[in-house]
Design a protein around this motif. Sequence first.
Motif, PDB file in Angstrom:
ATOM      1  N   ASP A 174      53.802  33.453  28.683  1.00 60.69           N
ATOM      2  CA  ASP A 174      53.834  34.852  29.116  1.00 60.69           C
ATOM      3  C   ASP A 174      52.479  35.524  28.918  1.00 60.69           C
ATOM      4  OD1 ASP A 174      56.492  34.626  29.877  1.00 60.69           O
ATOM      5  OD2 ASP A 174      57.268  35.478  28.015  1.00 60.69           O
ATOM      6  N   ALA A 175      51.850  35.284  27.772  1.00 64.07           N
ATOM      7  CA  ALA A 175      50.542  35.888  27.480  1.00 64.07           C
ATOM      8  C   ALA A 175      49.474  35.361  28.439  1.00 64.07           C
ATOM      9  CB  ALA A 175      50.146  35.620  26.035  1.00 64.07           C
ATOM     10  N   GLU A 176      49.510  34.050  28.720  1.00 59.70           N
ATOM     11  CA  GLU A 176      48.545  33.466  29.649  1.00 59.70           C
ATOM     12  C   GLU A 176      48.752  34.002  31.053  1.00 59.70           C
ATOM     13  OE1 GLU A 176      47.828  29.073  27.661  1.00 59.70           O
ATOM     14  OE2 GLU A 176      49.544  29.370  28.987  1.00 59.70           O
ATOM     15  N   LEU A 177      50.004  34.115  31.469  1.00 64.65           N
ATOM     16  CA  LEU A 177      50.314  34.634  32.796  1.00 64.65           C
ATOM     17  C   LEU A 177      49.810  36.070  32.941  1.00 64.65           C
ATOM     18  CD1 LEU A 177      51.626  34.169  35.541  1.00 64.65           C
ATOM     19  CD2 LEU A 177      53.784  34.950  34.541  1.00 64.65           C
ATOM     20  N   GLU A 178      50.020  36.870  31.922  1.00 63.59           N
ATOM     21  CA  GLU A 178      49.546  38.260  31.957  1.00 63.59           C
ATOM     22  C   GLU A 178      48.020  38.293  32.067  1.00 63.59           C
ATOM     23  OE1 GLU A 178      49.545  42.307  29.233  1.00 63.59           O
ATOM     24  OE2 GLU A 178      50.968  40.722  28.759  1.00 63.59           O
ATOM     25  N   ASN A 222      46.038  39.760  35.320  1.00 58.73           N
ATOM     26  CA  ASN A 222      45.121  40.884  35.114  1.00 58.73           C
ATOM     27  C   ASN A 222      43.678  40.530  35.466  1.00 58.73           C
ATOM     28  OD1 ASN A 222      47.155  42.584  34.213  1.00 58.73           O
ATOM     29  ND2 ASN A 222      46.842  42.065  32.070  1.00 58.73           N
ATOM     30  N   GLY A 223      43.432  39.260  35.767  1.00 62.24           N
ATOM     31  CA  GLY A 223      42.085  38.826  36.100  1.00 62.24           C
ATOM     32  C   GLY A 223      41.204  38.593  34.880  1.00 62.24           C
ATOM     33  N   ASP A 224      41.817  38.539  33.707  1.00 60.25           N
ATOM     34  CA  ASP A 224      41.061  38.318  32.479  1.00 60.25           C
ATOM     35  C   ASP A 224      40.734  36.847  32.253  1.00 60.25           C
ATOM     36  OD1 ASP A 224      41.235  41.050  31.922  1.00 60.25           O
ATOM     37  OD2 ASP A 224      43.110  40.798  30.808  1.00 60.25           O
ATOM     38  N   ALA A 225      41.467  35.947  32.899  1.00 57.49           N
ATOM     39  CA  ALA A 225      41.244  34.511  32.752  1.00 57.49           C
ATOM     40  C   ALA A 225      41.606  33.815  34.054  1.00 57.49           C
ATOM     41  CB  ALA A 225      42.089  33.953  31.608  1.00 57.49           C
ATOM     42  N   ARG A 226      40.959  32.681  34.281  1.00 58.26           N
ATOM     43  CA  ARG A 226      41.234  31.873  35.470  1.00 58.26           C
ATOM     44  C   ARG A 226      42.131  30.708  35.088  1.00 58.26           C
ATOM     45  NH1 ARG A 226      35.032  30.988  36.862  1.00 58.26           N
ATOM     46  NH2 ARG A 226      35.277  30.160  34.796  1.00 58.26           N
ATOM     47  N   LEU A 227      42.761  30.110  36.076  1.00 61.03           N
ATOM     48  CA  LEU A 227      43.635  28.958  35.821  1.00 61.03           C
ATOM     49  C   LEU A 227      42.894  27.840  35.106  1.00 61.03           C
ATOM     50  CD1 LEU A 227      45.692  28.707  39.118  1.00 61.03           C
ATOM     51  CD2 LEU A 227      46.496  29.442  36.867  1.00 61.03           C
TER      52      LEU A 227
END
Length: 60
Positions: A30-34, A38-43
Amino acid sequence: MPVPGYDPDDVDNLLEQKLSETDVRSQLSDAELESYENGDARLVELLDEDQIDQLLDEAK
């Protein structure tokens, strides 16, 4: 996690093409998905090496 020898943006674009929205949700916490939404991290930063390898192998 960056994959040596690949441009992270190119890898991320390929991963996004390979994963549907449902697949993305199933691969991330859930935290990674958020963070991703939000554009804070890439896949490429959120998926582990095995997940990335599997998706890149499927792209061949």
